[in-house]
Write an enzyme that holds these catalytic residues in place. Structure first.
Site, PDB file in Angstrom:
ATOM      1  N   GLU A 123       0.861  -1.161   0.166  1.00  0.00           N
ATOM      2  CA  GLU A 123       0.010  -0.042  -0.007  1.00  0.00           C
ATOM      3  C   GLU A 123       0.721   1.270  -0.025  1.00  0.00           C
ATOM      4  O   GLU A 123       0.243   2.422   0.250  1.00  0.00           O
ATOM      5  CB  GLU A 123      -0.839   0.001   1.303  1.00  0.00           C
ATOM      6  CG  GLU A 123      -1.993  -1.126   1.316  1.00  0.00           C
ATOM      7  CD  GLU A 123      -2.784  -0.943   2.524  1.00  0.00           C
ATOM      8  OE1 GLU A 123      -2.589   0.030   3.294  1.00  0.00           O
ATOM      9  OE2 GLU A 123      -3.714  -2.053   2.740  1.00  0.00           O
ATOM     10  N   GLY A 124       2.049   1.146   0.123  1.00  0.00           N
ATOM     11  CA  GLY A 124       3.034   2.180   0.211  1.00  0.00           C
ATOM     12  C   GLY A 124       3.298   2.605   1.455  1.00  0.00           C
ATOM     13  O   GLY A 124       3.833   3.783   1.934  1.00  0.00           O
TER      14      GLY A 124
END
Length: 317
Positions: free
Chosen positions: A287-288
């Protein structure tokens, strides 16, 4: 392509040595400030807008039983990102990252790479162009992440094809693989490596990739044209970025790695790329999340670099 400004970095280093601290005592924070100075081409770099992009895609390889979750979860998580309910949203709120989720034709999964190419070259080009176009004109830093059921399998084969090694060297648990699922991941990566022999970045992405991996590559290339520093996330994001080194060994010079993922293959990727991660917190969410968390460290590095007094300013002999 923009290049690193060594004069600006040297001026930043000179400033670091004049600040009210023993030389080198801020360690990695000083290195990060000099990195940012070289890419922003100024001795006093700053962070105004930090843009975060999560590219999401679906993969035909999921039909081979490589993930415990159905492909529908990808779209559901995109909506979760957009409504602010995911871990990445909370981290971005704390670290001041302007986050966007970019679905990459998630209703049409890519092909099964054990049966043929995952994408055509034209599909790769479109996805790369979409990744490039997503970058804001006023960004000072780009944070990259991904979402896609099955994309840890894709990351494993991208890494193996790009950097060499067997499936066993790269395949890990991903979202929580059982023994049967792990065996399926090892099988499909081995079969894919036997079937395909790509030589270039585009060919590798076409053979194995997802649209989100191609979008990550496109965003990284566009950021390099702009001289925009990039923070990569964990195993999947780094594996996608590594494919660019097939065409240019220096393609990731403007990139930092936000954290060392707990996914086993990431440590091998880090060593191969010789990019030292900022954090190591046993995270493996994707998801970063690790990249966005590292922004807090980068903000602290630049705050010290810009805000501290020099010995002369403080009147300290």
């Amino acid at each position: 392509m923009r290049s690193f400004d060594h004069e600006a970095a040297a001026a930043a280093r000179e400033r670091q040595n004049s600040l009210t601290k023993p030389p080198g005592s801020l360690g990695r924070l000083e290195e990060l400030a000099q990195f940012m100075a070289g890419w922003q081409r100024t001795p006093r770099p700053h962070l105004g807008r930090v843009q975060g992009l999560i590219f999401a895609g679906n993969h035909g390889i999921v039909a081979q039983g490589v993930n415990p979750f159905p492909a529908e979860v990808t779209g559901q998580m995109v909506e979760n990102f957009r409504s602010g309910g995911a871990a990445i949203n909370q981290i971005c709120h704390v670290t001041g990252v302007d986050l966007s989720a970019v679905p990459m034709d998630i209703d049409h999964p890519t092909g099964d790479f054990t049966q043929g190419p995952a994408m055509t070259l034209e599909e790769v080009d479109r996805a790369m162009a979409e990744g490039a176009a997503a970058i804001a004109d006023d960004a000072d830093l780009l944070v990259l992440g991904e979402m896609g059921i099955g994309n840890s399998t894709v990351a494993s084969i991208l890494a193996a094809s790009t950097l060499g090694g067997r499936a066993e060297d790269w395949v890990g648990p991903g979202t929580g693989a059982t023994d049967d699922i792990l065996a399926s991941k090892l099988r499909v990566v081995t079969e894919g490596l036997t079937l395909h022999s790509p030589a270039t970045t585009r060919e590798t992405l076409a053979a194995f990739g997802g649209r989100e991996q191609a979008a990550i590559c496109g965003a990284i290339l566009r950021a390099r044209e702009l001289g925009l520093p990039v923070i990569l996330d964990g195993f999947i994001c780094t594996a996608a970025a590594a494919v660019l080194t097939r065409d240019d060994p220096d393609a990731l010079a403007h990139c930092l790695i936000g954290h060392e993922s707990a996914e086993p293959g990431h440590r091998r990727l880090i060593a191969a790329l010789n990019i030292r991660p900022i954090l190591s917190l046993d995270m493996r969410l994707g998801e970063g999340s690790g990249a966005a968390l590292a922004v807090a460290v980068l903000r602290a590095a630049l705050a010290c670099h810009d805000g501290m007094a020099t010995f002369a300013e403080a009147g300290i002999a």
